[in-house]
Design a protein around this motif. Structure first.
Motif, short mmCIF file in Angstrom:
data_model
loop_
_atom_site.label_atom_id
_atom_site.label_comp_id
_atom_site.label_asym_id
_atom_site.label_seq_id
_atom_site.Cartn_x
_atom_site.Cartn_y
_atom_site.Cartn_z
N ARG A 148 -9.62 10.24 -15.73
CA ARG A 148 -9.40 8.85 -15.32
C ARG A 148 -10.48 7.93 -15.86
O ARG A 148 -10.23 6.78 -16.19
CB ARG A 148 -9.31 8.75 -13.79
CG ARG A 148 -8.03 9.37 -13.25
CD ARG A 148 -7.91 9.33 -11.72
NE ARG A 148 -6.90 10.27 -11.26
CZ ARG A 148 -5.66 9.94 -10.86
NH1 ARG A 148 -5.29 8.68 -10.82
NH2 ARG A 148 -4.80 10.86 -10.49
N LEU A 154 -15.17 11.28 -4.33
CA LEU A 154 -15.22 12.17 -5.49
C LEU A 154 -16.46 11.88 -6.33
O LEU A 154 -17.12 12.78 -6.84
CB LEU A 154 -13.96 11.97 -6.35
CG LEU A 154 -12.68 12.61 -5.82
CD1 LEU A 154 -11.46 12.06 -6.59
CD2 LEU A 154 -12.73 14.13 -5.95
N GLN A 177 -10.83 15.59 -11.83
CA GLN A 177 -10.26 14.32 -11.36
C GLN A 177 -11.06 13.14 -11.90
O GLN A 177 -10.50 12.11 -12.26
CB GLN A 177 -10.24 14.27 -9.83
CG GLN A 177 -9.30 15.31 -9.21
CD GLN A 177 -9.06 15.04 -7.74
OE1 GLN A 177 -8.36 14.10 -7.38
NE2 GLN A 177 -9.64 15.86 -6.89
N GLU A 231 0.46 15.05 -8.27
CA GLU A 231 -0.25 13.77 -8.38
C GLU A 231 -0.61 13.41 -9.82
O GLU A 231 -0.69 12.23 -10.17
CB GLU A 231 -1.53 13.85 -7.53
CG GLU A 231 -2.26 12.54 -7.39
CD GLU A 231 -3.39 12.65 -6.37
OE1 GLU A 231 -3.10 12.49 -5.17
OE2 GLU A 231 -4.53 12.91 -6.77
N THR A 232 -0.83 14.43 -10.64
CA THR A 232 -1.23 14.15 -12.02
C THR A 232 -0.15 14.50 -13.03
O THR A 232 -0.34 14.32 -14.22
CB THR A 232 -2.50 14.96 -12.38
OG1 THR A 232 -2.21 16.35 -12.22
CG2 THR A 232 -3.67 14.59 -11.49
N SER A 255 -2.18 18.18 -5.01
CA SER A 255 -3.40 17.63 -5.59
C SER A 255 -4.11 18.66 -6.48
O SER A 255 -3.79 19.85 -6.47
CB SER A 255 -4.36 17.23 -4.45
OG SER A 255 -4.77 18.39 -3.75
N VAL A 256 -5.08 18.18 -7.22
CA VAL A 256 -5.87 19.03 -8.12
C VAL A 256 -6.59 20.14 -7.33
O VAL A 256 -6.52 21.31 -7.72
CB VAL A 256 -6.85 18.18 -8.95
CG1 VAL A 256 -7.79 19.07 -9.76
CG2 VAL A 256 -6.09 17.23 -9.88
N ARG A 277 -4.15 9.90 -15.71
CA ARG A 277 -4.27 10.69 -14.49
C ARG A 277 -4.78 12.08 -14.83
O ARG A 277 -5.52 12.69 -14.09
CB ARG A 277 -2.91 10.78 -13.80
CG ARG A 277 -2.40 9.42 -13.35
CD ARG A 277 -1.11 9.55 -12.57
NE ARG A 277 -0.67 8.24 -12.14
CZ ARG A 277 0.39 7.60 -12.66
NH1 ARG A 277 1.12 8.16 -13.61
NH2 ARG A 277 0.69 6.41 -12.23
N MET A 278 -4.32 12.59 -15.97
CA MET A 278 -4.84 13.85 -16.49
C MET A 278 -4.65 13.78 -18.01
O MET A 278 -3.67 13.22 -18.49
CB MET A 278 -4.08 15.03 -15.89
CG MET A 278 -4.71 16.39 -16.16
SD MET A 278 -6.32 16.61 -15.39
CE MET A 278 -5.86 17.34 -13.81
N TRP A 281 -11.72 7.89 -4.43
CA TRP A 281 -12.56 7.84 -5.63
C TRP A 281 -14.05 7.83 -5.29
O TRP A 281 -14.84 8.56 -5.90
CB TRP A 281 -12.21 6.61 -6.47
CG TRP A 281 -12.98 6.56 -7.76
CD1 TRP A 281 -14.06 5.79 -8.05
CD2 TRP A 281 -12.71 7.34 -8.94
NE1 TRP A 281 -14.50 6.04 -9.34
CE2 TRP A 281 -13.68 6.98 -9.91
CE3 TRP A 281 -11.76 8.30 -9.27
CZ2 TRP A 281 -13.72 7.55 -11.18
CZ3 TRP A 281 -11.80 8.86 -10.54
CH2 TRP A 281 -12.77 8.49 -11.48
N LEU A 283 -6.58 6.32 -6.68
CA LEU A 283 -7.10 7.38 -5.82
C LEU A 283 -7.85 6.79 -4.63
O LEU A 283 -8.87 6.13 -4.81
CB LEU A 283 -8.06 8.29 -6.61
CG LEU A 283 -7.43 9.20 -7.66
CD1 LEU A 283 -8.46 10.20 -8.17
CD2 LEU A 283 -6.22 9.94 -7.13
N GLU A 288 -12.57 21.03 -9.40
CA GLU A 288 -11.60 20.18 -8.69
C GLU A 288 -12.12 18.74 -8.60
O GLU A 288 -11.34 17.81 -8.48
CB GLU A 288 -11.30 20.74 -7.30
CG GLU A 288 -12.43 20.56 -6.29
CD GLU A 288 -12.18 21.27 -4.97
OE1 GLU A 288 -11.35 22.21 -4.92
OE2 GLU A 288 -12.83 20.90 -3.98
#
Lengths: 489, 210
Positions: free
Chosen positions: A280, A68, A276, B128-129, B164-165, A286-287, A65, A62, A272
């Motif tokens: 991770r 975020l 994320q 993306e995920t 994206s999320v 990723r999820m 990152w 990402l 959101e």
């Protein structure tokens, strides 16, 4: 030792005699036992190395990152500053959508509420989603004392429950067990398990699936925790992998969710950021496979009775400490455990609390009051790796030092360490005494007998240092003497 | 004093009379992927990410959805599956359904456990995920439907694929019961080795249209 008030006097900490926030012995003693367990050290070394590498790979993917992470930190700080307003809004929204909100001052009250709610349904069995909050308050023991059967459904929690063990990691409570040990537990405790069960992880997971399937289908009451509770919409969120969470959140008639008050987030949009950061950081994915969200009850879909229990249990005491309150920002990802050189070697049990590792070392002493977990703020080398990986940038080393300070300030009797530093302070404020002290320390060379370090078996109080650290042999001359010799005065 | 008043009072005491006003949260992370939903590159990314979870993706044109769903079931259940063992979401378009399949109704959820596969739509997908989001609408079905049968087939339309999320969450209704699915159910609880398939569906097949 006397009681230590962290932050504001008067705000109650988590009560004694219930739950799992306090160990039976101080960290150094528990750690010494743990370090002798070679199998556990090997299991932990393998597991933490694997997860560290996975995390690093998906975090590097990402490009934003850092942004975020800063947003996550800022969101948590902003939430705490208006925690009362957000909780009231959450209560309004959950109620508006058909749920019932309960407030619990501490573990005992939360356990009473949940027990009463389960009993009101007439059910005798409860299925559970893995939850740190319910571990913290000892809910299983309370329900069992009321004659109810409790089934942990997360694979690692199941391993811990069947093995009559304690969790040792926030995310993977059975991280200290390897496949052979898990096979042995399953073969011994699961009724009707295939005697030919091997230690292949897939086979072990399938044995757990078969064992729990029927329980899920007949369960009438489930208890869960929550990763997030959205104030503006009343939406609760549970993040998981196996589908046991979905089973519990979907199939029973009644769902009871126990949530620490710090888990509230103001808006839906805030997820959101956290959705994320969390997967991770925790499993290095990723999820995560499944994330469930729900607001109150939905006719025709899922439990038709929903209760939310908001838990304090010492959290407001943490909130009162302006430095320490950052510990409440934790989203329970466990990245700090996986990078910690101390955790990797001692494992989670040595911390004595359900919250082990670096985050546990700052959270547990604040929840219980530092007098009940006085050794934990010292269970760190302050290397800072935990801060680097924390997805919400909790400055764990800073809080560790802060708590050490609180602990030292609270001492009423003179400790050997305090005596040593007083003497040092006296010597350093008088040059003639300081030089005399330095020259006297050369006597230590006699003990070293030419070796670079002094022997480990010095008499007390020096043994307190040499038991676990090297004490270098004093040099033949001091720095000032060497400087004067080479450069003149 | 009630526990509620007590806890709220403690919070107010902890924060003190002159609590700091929180600074505005800066959202300078990526709010969009930069590519519009359904962009071909996003579809490729979704395929890559879903397959990384060891799920299977079958791509098809809009007019081939019914046949591709059947092909997905061939893969998931093995050829010769019985159509009555497949249960579909009540709002799934008729032309997507295998002929003779069972349409979910308000039967007790446990009865779904006896079925071998479920077919649903999705509300949104996140490229993306590699995530599919089901929202409990008639086309997605109730939560138990995508949980109990051991094989799950989800049909994803191109314009449902967000990058994206943040973009995906903005398109969802937080008051609906949402399930975000990223691959088949999995565990890493034994030596942190990932094993696909625990309590949820052990097989996930995605039909990506477009």
């Amino acid at each position: 030792m006397t009681a230590v008030d962290l932050g504001m006097p008067g705000l109650p900490t988590a009560p004694r005699g219930v739950g799992h926030l306090r160990g039976d012995e101080p960290f150094p003693d528990a750690a010494r036992t743990a370090l002798r367990n070679g199998q556990q050290r090997a299991n932990l070394g393998h597991a933490t190395t694997t997860i560290r590498n996975k995390r690093a790979r998906v975090v590097a993917e990402l490009p934003d990152w850092a942004q975020l992470r800063e947003a996550g930190r800022a969101l948590k700080a902003a939430t705490m500053a208006r925690l009362d307003d957000h909780l009231e809004e959450l209560e309004r929204q959950v109620t508006a959508h058909g749920g019932t909100v309960h407030w619990a001052r501490d573990a005992n009250e939360a356990n009473e509420i949940v027990t009463r709610l389960v009993q009101a349904t007439g059910a005798t069995e409860v299925v559970k989603v893995k939850s740190m909050a319910t571990q913290e308050i000892g809910l299983n023991e309370a329900l069992e004392a009321a004659g109810l059967d409790v089934f942990e459904t997360d694979l690692a929690e199941l391993i811990v429950q069947l093995g009559e063990d304690k969790p040792s990691h926030i995310l993977v409570p059975a991280i200290h067990k390897n496949r052979a040990e898990i096979r042995e537990i399953f073969a011994r405790t699961i009724p009707g398990v295939d005697p030919g069960l091997t230690d292949d992880p897939r086979q072990l997971a399938m044995a757990a699936r078969a064992h729990l399937r029927e329980r899920f289908l007949r369960a009438r009451v489930a208890v869960s925790g929550a990763n997030f509770g959205v104030a503006e919409t009343g939406t609760l969120c549970v993040v998981e992998s196996e589908g046991n969470g979905r089973m519990c959140l979907t199939l029973p008639d009644t769902l009871i969710t126990v949530m620490g008050i710090e888990k509230v987030v103001p808006t839906w949009r805030d997820l959101e950021v956290f959705l994320q950061l969390l997967p991770r950081s925790s499993t290095g994915e990723r999820m995560n496979p499944y994330t469930s969200t729900w607001a109150g009850v939905t006719p025709g879909d899922g439990p038709q009775e929903f209760h939310l229990v908001l838990l304090d249990n010492g959290r407001t005491a943490v909130l009162a400490d302006e430095v320490g309150r950052e510990a409440l920002h934790c989203i329970r990802c466990s990245a700090c455990l996986n990078v910690c050189p101390v955790y990797e070697r001692t494992g989670g049990h040595a911390y004595g609390s359900v919250y082990p590792g670096p985050i546990g070392a700052i959270l547990s002493p604040q929840l219980t009051g530092v007098e009940d977990n006085a050794s934990l703020p010292y269970a760190s080398s302050l290397c800072g790796a935990c801060y680097d990986v924390c997805p919400v940038a909790i400055d764990i080393p800073k809080i560790l030092v802060h708590l050490r300070g609180e602990h030292v300030e609270a001492q009423t009797r003179l400790t050997p360490e305090a005596a040593a530093f007083r003497a040092l302070s006296a010597a350093m404020s008088r040059p003639w005494l300081w030089h005399l002290t330095q020259r006297a320390s050369r006597l230590g060379r006699l003990l070293a007998r030419g070796k670079p370090t002094l022997p480990r078996v010095l008499p007390p109080p020096a043994s307190g240092w040499t038991r676990s650290r090297d004490l270098p042999t004093p040099p033949t001359s001091t720095f000032v003497e060497s400087w004067t010799r080479e450069h003149g005065r | 004093m009630s526990a509620r008043e007590d806890v709220l009072g403690r919070i107010r005491q902890a924060l003190g009379p002159d609590r700091t006003t929180p600074a505005e949260v800066v959202r300078d992370y990526r709010l969009t992927d930069g590519r519009p939903p359904g962009d071909p590159a996003l579809l490729d990314l979704l395929v890559d990410r879903v397959e990384d979870y060891r799920a299977t993706v079958l791509r098809c044109a809009p007019e081939e959805i019914g046949a591709t769903v059947a092909a997905a079931l061939d893969q998931g259940l093995g050829a010769g599956w019985a159509t009555r063992d497949v249960v579909v979401a009540p709002g799934l378009p008729a032309e997507w359904r295998p002929t003779g399949s069972d349409v979910d109704d308000d039967r007790p959820p446990v009865q779904l456990a006896a079925r071998s596969a479920a077919v649903t739509a999705v509300a949104v997908a996140i490229a993306e995920t590699g995530t599919l989001v089901l929202d409990g609408s008639p086309a997605c079905g109730r939560r138990a439907l995508s949980l109990l049968p051991d094989c799950l087939v989800c049909v994803v339309l191109a314009d449902q694929v967000a990058g994206s999320v943040p973009e995906a969450l903005a398109r969802l209704d937080p008051l609906r019961p949402l399930t975000m699915v990223s691959g088949p159910s999995a565990t890493s609880d034994i030596e942190l080795q990932r094993v696909e398939g625990v309590h949820g569906p052990r097989t996930l097949l995605v039909v990506l249209v477009g």
